[in-house]
Design a protein around this motif. Structure first.
Motif, PDB file in Angstrom:
ATOM      1  N   LYS A 207       0.819  -1.214   0.000  1.00 23.47           N
ATOM      2  CA  LYS A 207       0.000   0.000   0.000  1.00 23.47           C
ATOM      3  C   LYS A 207       0.853   1.265   0.000  1.00 23.47           C
ATOM      4  O   LYS A 207       0.558   2.224  -0.729  1.00 23.47           O
ATOM      5  CB  LYS A 207      -0.919  -0.016   1.223  1.00 23.47           C
ATOM      6  CG  LYS A 207      -1.855   1.174   1.344  1.00 23.47           C
ATOM      7  CD  LYS A 207      -2.745   1.053   2.582  1.00 23.47           C
ATOM      8  CE  LYS A 207      -3.692   2.234   2.730  1.00 23.47           C
ATOM      9  NZ  LYS A 207      -4.560   2.101   3.928  1.00 23.47           N
ATOM     10  N   SER A 208       1.916   1.297   0.797  1.00 23.55           N
ATOM     11  CA  SER A 208       2.708   2.525   0.960  1.00 23.55           C
ATOM     12  C   SER A 208       3.510   2.880  -0.285  1.00 23.55           C
ATOM     13  O   SER A 208       4.008   4.003  -0.395  1.00 23.55           O
ATOM     14  CB  SER A 208       3.647   2.384   2.162  1.00 23.55           C
ATOM     15  OG  SER A 208       4.555   1.306   1.964  1.00 23.55           O
ATOM     16  N   SER A 209       3.639   1.944  -1.231  1.00 24.98           N
ATOM     17  CA  SER A 209       4.431   2.237  -2.420  1.00 24.98           C
ATOM     18  C   SER A 209       3.643   2.971  -3.496  1.00 24.98           C
ATOM     19  O   SER A 209       4.216   3.493  -4.442  1.00 24.98           O
ATOM     20  CB  SER A 209       5.003   0.943  -3.008  1.00 24.98           C
ATOM     21  OG  SER A 209       3.976   0.150  -3.569  1.00 24.98           O
ATOM     22  N   TYR A 210       2.327   3.009  -3.340  1.00 25.00           N
ATOM     23  CA  TYR A 210       1.510   3.749  -4.302  1.00 25.00           C
ATOM     24  C   TYR A 210       1.605   5.247  -4.030  1.00 25.00           C
ATOM     25  O   TYR A 210       1.587   5.677  -2.871  1.00 25.00           O
ATOM     26  CB  TYR A 210       0.049   3.339  -4.198  1.00 25.00           C
ATOM     27  CG  TYR A 210      -0.341   2.086  -4.947  1.00 25.00           C
ATOM     28  CD1 TYR A 210      -0.299   2.043  -6.336  1.00 25.00           C
ATOM     29  CD2 TYR A 210      -0.778   0.958  -4.259  1.00 25.00           C
ATOM     30  CE1 TYR A 210      -0.686   0.901  -7.031  1.00 25.00           C
ATOM     31  CE2 TYR A 210      -1.166  -0.197  -4.947  1.00 25.00           C
ATOM     32  CZ  TYR A 210      -1.109  -0.213  -6.332  1.00 25.00           C
ATOM     33  OH  TYR A 210      -1.492  -1.351  -7.013  1.00 25.00           O
ATOM     34  N   PRO A 211       1.668   6.066  -5.069  1.00 23.93           N
ATOM     35  CA  PRO A 211       1.581   7.522  -4.852  1.00 23.93           C
ATOM     36  C   PRO A 211       0.176   7.893  -4.376  1.00 23.93           C
ATOM     37  O   PRO A 211      -0.775   7.132  -4.530  1.00 23.93           O
ATOM     38  CB  PRO A 211       1.871   8.104  -6.240  1.00 23.93           C
ATOM     39  CG  PRO A 211       1.550   7.015  -7.204  1.00 23.93           C
ATOM     40  CD  PRO A 211       1.848   5.720  -6.495  1.00 23.93           C
ATOM     41  N   ALA A 218      -5.832  -2.068  -5.612  1.00 25.36           N
ATOM     42  CA  ALA A 218      -5.537  -3.326  -4.928  1.00 25.36           C
ATOM     43  C   ALA A 218      -4.057  -3.394  -4.586  1.00 25.36           C
ATOM     44  O   ALA A 218      -3.208  -2.905  -5.345  1.00 25.36           O
ATOM     45  CB  ALA A 218      -5.933  -4.493  -5.808  1.00 25.36           C
ATOM     46  N   THR A 219      -3.743  -4.002  -3.475  1.00 27.43           N
ATOM     47  CA  THR A 219      -2.374  -4.079  -2.972  1.00 27.43           C
ATOM     48  C   THR A 219      -2.031  -5.506  -2.575  1.00 27.43           C
ATOM     49  O   THR A 219      -2.899  -6.386  -2.484  1.00 27.43           O
ATOM     50  CB  THR A 219      -2.199  -3.183  -1.741  1.00 27.43           C
ATOM     51  OG1 THR A 219      -3.035  -3.699  -0.682  1.00 27.43           O
ATOM     52  CG2 THR A 219      -2.558  -1.740  -2.034  1.00 27.43           C
ATOM     53  N   LYS A 220      -0.754  -5.724  -2.319  1.00 31.97           N
ATOM     54  CA  LYS A 220      -0.302  -7.017  -1.810  1.00 31.97           C
ATOM     55  C   LYS A 220      -1.018  -7.354  -0.505  1.00 31.97           C
ATOM     56  O   LYS A 220      -1.481  -8.491  -0.301  1.00 31.97           O
ATOM     57  CB  LYS A 220       1.216  -6.993  -1.597  1.00 31.97           C
ATOM     58  CG  LYS A 220       1.819  -8.332  -1.197  1.00 31.97           C
ATOM     59  CD  LYS A 220       3.312  -8.216  -0.974  1.00 31.97           C
ATOM     60  CE  LYS A 220       4.056  -7.854  -2.247  1.00 31.97           C
ATOM     61  NZ  LYS A 220       4.028  -8.969  -3.248  1.00 31.97           N
ATOM     62  N   GLY A 221      -1.136  -6.376   0.380  1.00 31.44           N
ATOM     63  CA  GLY A 221      -1.807  -6.611   1.654  1.00 31.44           C
ATOM     64  C   GLY A 221      -3.275  -6.952   1.484  1.00 31.44           C
ATOM     65  O   GLY A 221      -3.830  -7.771   2.234  1.00 31.44           O
ATOM     66  N   ALA A 222      -3.937  -6.337   0.490  1.00 31.27           N
ATOM     67  CA  ALA A 222      -5.347  -6.648   0.236  1.00 31.27           C
ATOM     68  C   ALA A 222      -5.498  -8.091  -0.217  1.00 31.27           C
ATOM     69  O   ALA A 222      -6.418  -8.801   0.209  1.00 31.27           O
ATOM     70  CB  ALA A 222      -5.911  -5.691  -0.811  1.00 31.27           C
TER      71      ALA A 222
END
Length: 534
Positions: A207-211, A218-222
């Motif tokens: 999530k934190s890598s998205y601007p 969607a993220t790895k954590g999701a």
């Protein structure tokens, strides 16, 4: 911020899926891979959950967000009378037939979305307008969304007792394949969902890598969080614990400092949010009116009258008494809206009135309440829909760890959630709570104390209690009761206790699953088999 949001324009631009009967009508307007626009296609995939090329299917899409509440002991169907959403009233009495329109719309809409995603994935596999790394991420995003769509209908229509899953459609169907896709078995369908999410996990960033302007993707954590939920529903406790641990150990998420912050519109996509569907205001196709596509499900649960809602999914007294009362649990304030409460958001108190003749306990969901000061015209609201949040992952971890014999770790995760509740405010700046008498000890230091249960059974019950109060109104209760194997006993007891038809007719071995829509069975010449008992 809500950057990945609904857009009717995007749906119309892509023109991906237009099918009346998903197994017998060929797809029309498929994306041309010769002029494939990857970014628009992926944005359109997010928008698919809010929009549709059939006007009133936008309306019908909200049903899936309420069924997990209305079918449980947490909420009544509500509304003004029996004619207000009668299909849902039939469902809460467990008199559902395969011809029920609500059953049909939820099933078909999610397959409509799946067709959309299949077409996008086919285009992405050949796209040359983006770098390989971006294309790889886009594929992960669409696979995540496809897995989520399958999960939604698998929780509702899958039958564990009879080993019934869903038709798995993972590509754009050829004409020769129409009407020839049978149901898979229970675990094959879940394994498809799990494999989709694992593929997405490998492709997606954290999530934190998205601007900032990409928040909501969607993220790895999701993917890991939905894998945790998948393993919860298949009772794979080892993997459920392992994937919950991945989310926890990532340090990408934490509990919001205050329980109220989870549902504040200015805190959307906040520190506790793992994945949510972002909504905005748009022209409602074909009418000329401005509507939020979220307004259909959020406004449905708003009070009637000044708030422009429909008074559906009214909360039950049984849910209220599940909360710890002496001393009180601050989450009561942020979960319930009571008859007689005063809205002071505009400076002049406006009394929140009882909403509808089928809402016997006269309560609504505070989590989705728009005070008058913020309410959009005609009762609209652009509330996001939270698919999964960190507190849910902590409680899934607690449940899995407990089943794996790790009592101390389970207690710690459970008590982390309870500590946040204990330390939360119980003063609502937008209303005076008049409809409920709080114990004078609401602010006592020993409210919502840590759980010290030392055996597996007692701790399991404590975790189930916590899921009910922490996640109340978030569309999980009925599906929790089903996977816990106690839906029938709980709902029949509810009916007897409150002298209501709600839940009275629940039949074990039948009503844990919704029926497959009868016309889908017929269109497949019974290749798609009906669920047991229907």
């Amino acid at each position: 911020m809500k950057k990945i949001t609904t857009s009717l324009f995007m749906i119309m631009l892509l023109g991906v899926v237009s099918c009346n009967d998903f197994l017998d009508v060929p797809l029309k307007g498929n994306i041309s891979t010769d002029v494939f626009a990857s970014e628009q296609a992926v944005t359109g995939c997010y928008a698919a959950f809010y929009s549709n090329d059939k006007d009133w299917q936008i309306w019908e899409a909200w049903h899936i967000y309420a069924m997990g509440n209305i079918l449980s002991d947490d909420a009544y169907k509500g509304g003004q009378n029996d004619g207000d959403q009668p299909d849902l009233g039939i469902m809460e009495r467990f008199e559902t037939l395969p011809s029920n329109p609500a059953i049909r719309s939820v099933y078909r809409l999610n397959y409509h979305y799946i067709f959309f995603f299949n077409t996008a994935l086919e285009g992405l596999s050949k796209a040359t307008d983006v770098s390989e790394s971006i294309r790889d991420r886009y594929i992960g995003e669409v696979k995540f969304l496809r897995a989520y769509a399958y999960m939604r209908i698998m929780m509702a229509y899958g039958s564990e007792s009879k080993d019934k899953g869903l038709p798995i459609i993972d590509h754009v169907l050829l004409q020769s394949e129409m009407g020839k896709v049978p149901r898979s078995n229970f675990m094959d369908t879940w394994n498809f969902i799990i494999n989709e999410l694992k593929d997405a996990e490998a492709r997606l960033p954290v999530k934190s890598s998205y601007p900032v302007d990409q928040v909501g993707r969607a993220t790895k954590g999701a993917a890991q969080a939905l894998l945790t939920r998948s393993y919860l529903y298949t009772k794979d406790w080892v993997n459920c614990e392992a994937y919950a641990s991945k989310v926890i150990d990532s340090k990408e998420y934490r509990l919001a400092p205050e329980f109220k912050d989870v549902f504040s519109k200015d805190k959307e996509h906040g520190v506790e949010s793992i994945f949510e569907l972002g909504y905005t205001i748009d022209k409602y196709f074909g009418t000329g009116y401005d509507f939020s596509h979220a307004s259909w499900w959020a406004s449905a649960q708003q009070p009637r009258g000044a708030y422009g809602g429909w008074g559906l999914s009214g909360l039950s007294k049984d849910l209220l008494t599940e909360f710890e009362q002496n001393p009180g649990d601050p989450r009561i304030v942020w979960t319930f809206l009571f008859e007689g409460d005063e809205d002071v958001s505009k400076g002049n108190a406006s009394v929140v009135s009882f909403s509808g003749g089928l809402n016997p306990d006269k309560m609504h969901l505070r989590k989705l309440w728009d005070p008058l000061n913020f309410l959009l015209p005609v009762g609209q609201t652009d509330y996001n829909y939270t698919v999964i949040r960190y507190a849910d992952v902590l409680l899934m971890y607690a449940e899995a760890a407990n089943e794996n014999g790790k009592i101390a770790q389970a207690q710690d995760a459970l008590n982390t959630v309870r500590k946040r509740a204990r330390e939360s405010s119980f003063t609502d700046p937008y209303r005076n709570v008049k409809g409920y008498e709080f114990d004078e000890a609401m602010d006592a230091e020993d409210r919502v104390p840590d759980v010290t249960a030392g055996d597996k059974t007692s701790l399991r019950n404590a975790i189930w209690h916590e899921r009910r109060v922490e996640l109340a109104g978030e569309n999980l209760r009925f599906f929790d009761l089903v996977r816990q194997g106690r839906a029938g006993s709980v709902l029949r007891s509810f009916a007897a206790k409150y002298s209501t038809l709600k839940g009275k007719a629940f039949q074990d071995g039948k009503h844990e699953s919704f029926p497959i829509p009868q016309d889908e069975v017929a269109l497949s010449n019974s290749l798609i088999s009906q669920n047991p008992g229907y």
